[in-house]
Design an enzyme around this catalytic site. Structure first.
Site, PDB file in Angstrom:
ATOM      1  N   GLN A  82      85.045  33.700  30.982  1.00 51.17           N
ATOM      2  CA  GLN A  82      85.233  34.911  30.176  1.00 51.17           C
ATOM      3  C   GLN A  82      86.372  35.778  30.707  1.00 51.17           C
ATOM      4  O   GLN A  82      86.375  37.004  30.528  1.00 51.17           O
ATOM      5  CB  GLN A  82      83.920  35.716  30.132  1.00 51.17           C
ATOM      6  CG  GLN A  82      82.808  35.050  29.350  1.00 51.17           C
ATOM      7  CD  GLN A  82      83.115  34.941  27.847  1.00 51.17           C
ATOM      8  OE1 GLN A  82      84.016  35.610  27.329  1.00 51.17           O
ATOM      9  NE2 GLN A  82      82.376  34.104  27.150  1.00 51.17           N
ATOM     10  N   SER A  83      87.353  35.153  31.332  1.00 52.85           N
ATOM     11  CA  SER A  83      88.468  35.920  31.902  1.00 52.85           C
ATOM     12  C   SER A  83      89.244  36.691  30.826  1.00 52.85           C
ATOM     13  O   SER A  83      89.704  36.105  29.834  1.00 52.85           O
ATOM     14  CB  SER A  83      89.413  34.948  32.601  1.00 52.85           C
ATOM     15  OG  SER A  83      90.677  35.532  32.811  1.00 52.85           O
ATOM     16  N   ASN A  84      89.417  37.979  31.060  1.00 58.56           N
ATOM     17  CA  ASN A  84      90.244  38.786  30.151  1.00 58.56           C
ATOM     18  C   ASN A  84      91.714  38.430  30.315  1.00 58.56           C
ATOM     19  O   ASN A  84      92.485  38.461  29.355  1.00 58.56           O
ATOM     20  CB  ASN A  84      90.039  40.272  30.462  1.00 58.56           C
ATOM     21  CG  ASN A  84      88.624  40.701  30.184  1.00 58.56           C
ATOM     22  OD1 ASN A  84      88.156  40.605  29.057  1.00 58.56           O
ATOM     23  ND2 ASN A  84      87.910  41.145  31.210  1.00 58.56           N
ATOM     24  N   ALA A  86      92.921  35.486  31.054  1.00 58.08           N
ATOM     25  CA  ALA A  86      93.197  34.235  30.341  1.00 58.08           C
ATOM     26  C   ALA A  86      93.393  34.523  28.849  1.00 58.08           C
ATOM     27  O   ALA A  86      94.310  33.987  28.219  1.00 58.08           O
ATOM     28  CB  ALA A  86      92.046  33.257  30.553  1.00 58.08           C
TER      29      ALA A  86
END
Ligand SMILES: Cc1ncc(COP(=O)(O)O)c(C=O)c1O
Length: 325
Positions: A82-84, A86
């Site tokens: 859930q990386s912002n 990325a």
């Protein structure tokens, strides 16, 4: 100093979103926190109008410009599922016509949710690995395969937390100096260190006297302060500045008391902070980063760290897609 500021302003940057973002006054949250609460402001980087916003947009503007200068046709980066960061990289590749490969540690959500869903919408390819430790090596492998196919890959390190990314963030401080606000403290979420390095650098170069308090989402304070100092040394060298003149030798404040049992795991204080801000101000925080940072701010207000005639600014670093997971 003036020369370093000039260099900061001249480093190539791709404007991904218009600035400045608003600075809102949180009068109802202040009232809810009692008569001794300082004046509360919020810098709304969650509203940056690109790729669903957040602090990574500021960092990506300088990092993507470097990728473009190098003739890259592919961006590779990594992060949690859930990386912002990325997600913002995926959106950046989409608008710049670059292929994007994301290396995510964790399992593919079924169905796709939050940032993972947005990554697919922006057209990024995602490769899943089991652990954080495998990310860098996997990015190198993807890059090597791309080079063998005559592509020009550009690896964006975790969180775009490089000296160049910190410089991208530091420019945001200009929006504070050109506003009427002079906060005694800035509180924000910190994780890979680029945002805090950027704030320290920007405040030093724009002459903003304030304390900068990073509330960790993840790592212990000792680890993060070292990372942030290294980023500042790197930024000083890019800008031709003395490290001391941009705050690299000054104490760096990282509070790791609000992480709880781990990255992304809510705590009673972060759950309270998220609900309180939503119900007083109609503003959404995210459970992984900003709610923990706000819990750090609220705890300080309650323990009387600031006087009621002081101003405290919460830098909302975004991450709102993480709420919908
Ligand atoms: C919403 C949000 N806030 C804060 C941070 C922390 O920023 P940094 O990684 O630059 O320390 C991140 C990224 O890790 C984030 O996604």
């Amino acid at each position: 100093m003036a020369t370093a500021l000039r260099s900061l302003q001249l480093i190539p940057s791709i404007p991904l979103a218009p600035h400045p973002t608003p600075i809102d006054e949180l009068t109802r949250l202040r009232a809810a926190l009692g008569p001794e609460c300082p004046r509360l402001l919020m810098k709304r980087d969650d509203l940056l109008s690109f790729g669903q916003g957040g602090n990574k947009v500021r960092k990506m503007q300088t990092v993507a410009a470097a990728a473009q200068q190098e003739g890259a046709d592919m961006l590779i980066t990594c992060g949690g599922v859930q990386s912002n960061h990325a997600r913002v990289t995926a959106a950046t590749g989409a608008v710049l016509g670059m292929q994007v490969v994301l290396v995510a540690n964790g399992a593919r959500p079924q169905p796709l949710t939050g940032n993972a869903r947005l990554n697919a919408l922006f057209g990024a390819e995602v490769g899943y690995v089991a652990s954080r430790e495998e990310r860098n090596q996997t990015m190198e492998l993807v890059a090597a395969e791309a080079r063998a196919e005559k592509k020009h890959p550009f690896i964006v390190p975790l969180g775009a937390s490089t000296p160049l990314g910190a410089i991208g963030f530091a420019r945001g401080v200009e929006e504070l100096v050109t506003s009427p606000h002079r906060p005694a403290a800035i509180v924000h979420s910190t994780s890979s260190g680029g945002t805090q390095a950027g704030l320290i650098l920007g405040c030093a170069l724009y002459g903003v006297k304030t304390s900068i308090i990073g509330v960790s989402a993840d790592d212990p304070s000792a680890v993060l302060t070292t990372t942030i100092a290294e980023l500042l040394f790197g930024a000083a060298s890019l800008l031709g500045a003395q490290p001391a003149s941009i705050g690299a030798h000054s104490p760096i404040v990282v509070d790791d008391a609000f992480v709880g049992s781990g990255y992304g795991v809510p705590t009673p204080a972060s759950t309270e902070a998220l609900a309180l801000v939503a119900r007083t101000e109609g503003i959404v925080l995210d459970p992984v980063y900003t709610a923990k940072a706000m819990a750090g701010l609220i705890a300080r207000v309650r323990s009387g760290v600031w006087r009621r005639d002081e101003t405290v600014l919460f830098w909302h670093t975004g991450g709102v897609p993480g709420y919908f997971v």
